[in-house]
Scaffold this motif. Structure first.
Motif, PDB file in Angstrom:
ATOM      1  N   ALA A 370     -10.995  -6.786   2.062  1.00  0.00           N
ATOM      2  CA  ALA A 370      -9.732  -6.776   1.325  1.00  0.00           C
ATOM      3  C   ALA A 370      -8.656  -7.536   2.081  1.00  0.00           C
ATOM      4  O   ALA A 370      -8.480  -7.358   3.290  1.00  0.00           O
ATOM      5  CB  ALA A 370      -9.288  -5.338   1.076  1.00  0.00           C
ATOM      6  N   PHE A 379      -6.469  -8.699  -2.682  1.00  0.00           N
ATOM      7  CA  PHE A 379      -6.553  -7.258  -2.910  1.00  0.00           C
ATOM      8  C   PHE A 379      -6.103  -6.511  -1.657  1.00  0.00           C
ATOM      9  O   PHE A 379      -6.643  -6.739  -0.570  1.00  0.00           O
ATOM     10  CB  PHE A 379      -7.997  -6.885  -3.261  1.00  0.00           C
ATOM     11  CG  PHE A 379      -8.183  -5.499  -3.818  1.00  0.00           C
ATOM     12  CD1 PHE A 379      -8.001  -5.255  -5.171  1.00  0.00           C
ATOM     13  CD2 PHE A 379      -8.554  -4.453  -3.003  1.00  0.00           C
ATOM     14  CE1 PHE A 379      -8.203  -3.986  -5.699  1.00  0.00           C
ATOM     15  CE2 PHE A 379      -8.748  -3.177  -3.508  1.00  0.00           C
ATOM     16  CZ  PHE A 379      -8.572  -2.943  -4.876  1.00  0.00           C
ATOM     17  N   LEU A 380      -5.094  -5.629  -1.795  1.00  0.00           N
ATOM     18  CA  LEU A 380      -4.570  -4.839  -0.672  1.00  0.00           C
ATOM     19  C   LEU A 380      -4.095  -5.724   0.483  1.00  0.00           C
ATOM     20  O   LEU A 380      -4.097  -5.306   1.643  1.00  0.00           O
ATOM     21  CB  LEU A 380      -5.620  -3.851  -0.162  1.00  0.00           C
ATOM     22  CG  LEU A 380      -6.005  -2.708  -1.108  1.00  0.00           C
ATOM     23  CD1 LEU A 380      -7.237  -1.982  -0.585  1.00  0.00           C
ATOM     24  CD2 LEU A 380      -4.847  -1.734  -1.287  1.00  0.00           C
ATOM     25  N   SER A 383      -1.286  -4.218   2.482  1.00  0.00           N
ATOM     26  CA  SER A 383      -1.482  -2.793   2.726  1.00  0.00           C
ATOM     27  C   SER A 383      -2.036  -2.560   4.133  1.00  0.00           C
ATOM     28  O   SER A 383      -2.700  -3.439   4.706  1.00  0.00           O
ATOM     29  CB  SER A 383      -2.471  -2.231   1.696  1.00  0.00           C
ATOM     30  OG  SER A 383      -2.997  -0.988   2.096  1.00  0.00           O
ATOM     31  N   LYS A 386      -5.675  -3.425   4.635  1.00  0.00           N
ATOM     32  CA  LYS A 386      -6.168  -4.799   4.723  1.00  0.00           C
ATOM     33  C   LYS A 386      -7.255  -4.906   5.788  1.00  0.00           C
ATOM     34  O   LYS A 386      -7.085  -4.482   6.928  1.00  0.00           O
ATOM     35  CB  LYS A 386      -5.014  -5.737   5.075  1.00  0.00           C
ATOM     36  CG  LYS A 386      -5.416  -7.197   5.242  1.00  0.00           C
ATOM     37  CD  LYS A 386      -4.216  -8.056   5.590  1.00  0.00           C
ATOM     38  CE  LYS A 386      -4.620  -9.506   5.801  1.00  0.00           C
ATOM     39  NZ  LYS A 386      -3.447 -10.369   6.133  1.00  0.00           N
ATOM     40  N   ARG A 432      -6.234  -3.751 -11.531  1.00  0.00           N
ATOM     41  CA  ARG A 432      -6.328  -4.053 -10.107  1.00  0.00           C
ATOM     42  C   ARG A 432      -5.293  -3.256  -9.307  1.00  0.00           C
ATOM     43  O   ARG A 432      -5.607  -2.655  -8.280  1.00  0.00           O
ATOM     44  CB  ARG A 432      -6.118  -5.553  -9.865  1.00  0.00           C
ATOM     45  CG  ARG A 432      -6.380  -5.984  -8.424  1.00  0.00           C
ATOM     46  CD  ARG A 432      -5.925  -7.388  -8.179  1.00  0.00           C
ATOM     47  NE  ARG A 432      -4.473  -7.474  -8.299  1.00  0.00           N
ATOM     48  CZ  ARG A 432      -3.710  -8.320  -7.576  1.00  0.00           C
ATOM     49  NH1 ARG A 432      -4.259  -9.116  -6.694  1.00  0.00           N
ATOM     50  NH2 ARG A 432      -2.414  -8.366  -7.748  1.00  0.00           N
ATOM     51  N   LYS A 433      -4.055  -3.246  -9.801  1.00  0.00           N
ATOM     52  CA  LYS A 433      -2.993  -2.517  -9.096  1.00  0.00           C
ATOM     53  C   LYS A 433      -3.293  -1.019  -9.038  1.00  0.00           C
ATOM     54  O   LYS A 433      -3.059  -0.363  -8.022  1.00  0.00           O
ATOM     55  CB  LYS A 433      -1.656  -2.766  -9.783  1.00  0.00           C
ATOM     56  CG  LYS A 433      -1.125  -4.182  -9.601  1.00  0.00           C
ATOM     57  CD  LYS A 433       0.156  -4.392 -10.399  1.00  0.00           C
ATOM     58  CE  LYS A 433       0.633  -5.836 -10.289  1.00  0.00           C
ATOM     59  NZ  LYS A 433       1.847  -6.076 -11.132  1.00  0.00           N
ATOM     60  N   GLU A 436      -5.917  -0.448  -6.429  1.00  0.00           N
ATOM     61  CA  GLU A 436      -5.295  -0.529  -5.102  1.00  0.00           C
ATOM     62  C   GLU A 436      -4.532   0.761  -4.785  1.00  0.00           C
ATOM     63  O   GLU A 436      -4.605   1.294  -3.669  1.00  0.00           O
ATOM     64  CB  GLU A 436      -4.336  -1.719  -5.040  1.00  0.00           C
ATOM     65  CG  GLU A 436      -5.016  -3.077  -5.037  1.00  0.00           C
ATOM     66  CD  GLU A 436      -4.020  -4.218  -5.030  1.00  0.00           C
ATOM     67  OE1 GLU A 436      -4.064  -5.040  -4.100  1.00  0.00           O
ATOM     68  OE2 GLU A 436      -3.179  -4.266  -5.951  1.00  0.00           O
ATOM     69  N   THR A 440      -5.130   3.428  -1.809  1.00  0.00           N
ATOM     70  CA  THR A 440      -4.017   3.679  -0.894  1.00  0.00           C
ATOM     71  C   THR A 440      -3.709   5.176  -0.801  1.00  0.00           C
ATOM     72  O   THR A 440      -3.517   5.734   0.294  1.00  0.00           O
ATOM     73  CB  THR A 440      -2.771   2.918  -1.367  1.00  0.00           C
ATOM     74  OG1 THR A 440      -3.051   1.509  -1.357  1.00  0.00           O
ATOM     75  CG2 THR A 440      -1.589   3.185  -0.432  1.00  0.00           C
TER      76      THR A 440
END
Length: 444
Positions: A370, A379-380, A383, A386, A432-433, A436, A440
């Motif tokens: 990610a 993606f991420l 974050s 990652k 997708r969000k 994620e 998270t």
């Protein structure tokens, strides 16, 4: 004070929800959408989030996670495709009375742009012929192919076949089975004998070629636009190779007579082309989500049999490992077939088995990280997760899926992650969000 209580209440609600395992993505229209989630902690065996884990859903490209797990288990990492090249007939005085014969092995990587260090097949053959003093071949360049069910899968959509991601696997594959077409001039690079290019003016740019069809329809807003060029698949990759091989021989001063000569009169091996090792091929196909490479890996587990035989062997492997496959539908190795059906729990059990096997480190290394690799680069990306989430993505119309692992700082998998969404009504970016956010909330 009330605000702190509200935050505490929300946090406790999430903990309770996670501890029970039941979870929603929270996307618009979720009640009418098929959502499957299965997230499991490997050390404890505790399922920390799930929703419809047994429902059979379209996996799209997360099918590749099953294909690579199967091929890695049955073939290992160091296996290679070998493609022998030789001369038939008698050889005397620098003249071969037969043909230049290539015995194909369904290697999907021949002259691939993704393995540049393995390029140079035509030049390597010429070098060997020069060393032998060959200056004339009476016959032709011939490619022997034995792959059954060659070409695009009949389960694939016609709209996919012409595009590079829809390149089918043939007995002989060449340059990723792709050529470049300039619609305004009709130029095809490299030359693709048999490919008929038809250009029509349209309100949108598009390309269409039917399964096993030689006719490519190119729809363009401006038929006179000489700047527009497009990569397309070819119906016969071996014909592209034969054209290039013949021209390379002539450029090197080796005459090709072009006579019809039998290829049954002996075989004098002059060169063997070898592919990258299977481990490198699988890592490449997983990071880039290469459909043709994935089909090559599936067929490698039953090289002299049909696609159905390869799929039977794949299912048999997982049955023997204790997984239930009776409620799965597998029609290819890439996931491009919309008719494939896998459940989140089946995918999760494949991932868990591999994570606990001696093959774990190798297998997990195939998954894009990610925020860093391939299809997972965005993606991420911002974050703390990652680089700590390794997932194969899968997307076709109305389908968005993720399958893979949470990993620790050493790259060891700690959790299995499967998120499958079919038939969503919201924008794909919302799925997708939401995915994620779910990860998270679970792991931060």
């Amino acid at each position: 004070m009330k605000l702190h209580i509200l935050f505490l209440s929300a946090a406790l609600s999430l903990v309770v929800n996670v501890s029970r395992g039941a979870v929603n993505l929270g996307i618009d229209g979720e009640d009418a959408t098929s959502v499957g989630i299965y997230i499991k902690e490997l050390s404890t065996g505790r399922v920390i989030a799930e929703k419809n884990p047994s429902i059979a859903l379209t996996p799209a490209s997360v099918m590749k996670a099953v294909t690579t797990a199967t091929t890695l288990s049955l073939c290992g990492t160091d296996t290679v495709f070998s493609t022998p090249v030789g001369l038939t007939g008698n050889i005397a005085g620098g003249v071969c009375s037969g043909n230049l014969l290539v015995r194909s092995s369904s290697d999907p990587t021949v002259e691939s742009d993704y393995f540049k260090s393995n390029k140079g097949l035509c030049d390597s053959i010429v070098v060997m012929l020069k060393r032998m003093g060959i200056n004339r071949i009476d016959g032709k360049v011939i490619v022997s192919q034995r792959l059954r069910d060659a070409g695009p899968n009949m389960q694939w959509e016609c709209e996919d076949i012409a595009w590079p991601y829809g390149a089918g696997l043939f007995g002989f594959n060449y340059r990723d089975n792709i050529v470049m077409v300039a619609p305004a001039t009709g130029e095809v690079t490299p030359k693709a004998p048999g490919l008929e290019v038809c250009v029509e003016k349209s309100s949108e740019n598009d390309i269409v070629r039917g399964v096993n069809s030689n006719r490519l329809m190119v729809y363009t807003k401006d038929p006179d636009d000489r700047k527009w060029k497009i990569n397309v698949t070819v119906p016969d990759p071996s014909a592209v190779f034969v054209e290039q091989m013949t021209q390379t021989l002539r450029n090197a001063g080796i005459e090709i007579g072009g006579r019809d000569v039998s290829s049954d009169n002996g075989f004098h091996l002059i060169y063997t082309h070898r592919s990258p090792c299977f481990g490198d091929i699988m890592r490449s196909l997983m990071v880039r989500s290469d459909n043709m490479f994935a089909e090559g890996m599936l067929r490698a587990i039953a090289p002299d049999s049909s696609r159905k035989a390869a799929i039977r062997r794949e299912k048999s492997l997982w049955n023997k490992r204790g997984l239930r496959t009776e409620n799965t539908t597998i029609n290819d190795g890439s996931g491009l077939a919309r008719s494939n059906r896998l459940s989140p729990i089946f995918l999760g059990e494949v991932l868990e088995w591999m994570a606990k096997s001696p093959l774990s480190a190798e297998y997990v290394s195939y998954f894009p990280r990610a925020g860093k690799d391939g299809t997972m680069r965005g993606f991420l990306a911002k974050s703390p997760l990652k680089g700590r989430i390794a997932l194969k993505t899968g997307s076709v119309g109305g389908v968005q899926c993720y399958a893979g692992y949470k990993i620790d700082t050493k790259g060891t998998p700690t959790h299995v992650i499967v998120i499958m969404v079919n038939g969503f009504f919201c924008p794909r970016s919302d799925v997708r969000k939401a995915s994620e956010q779910l990860l998270t909330d679970l792991f931060n």
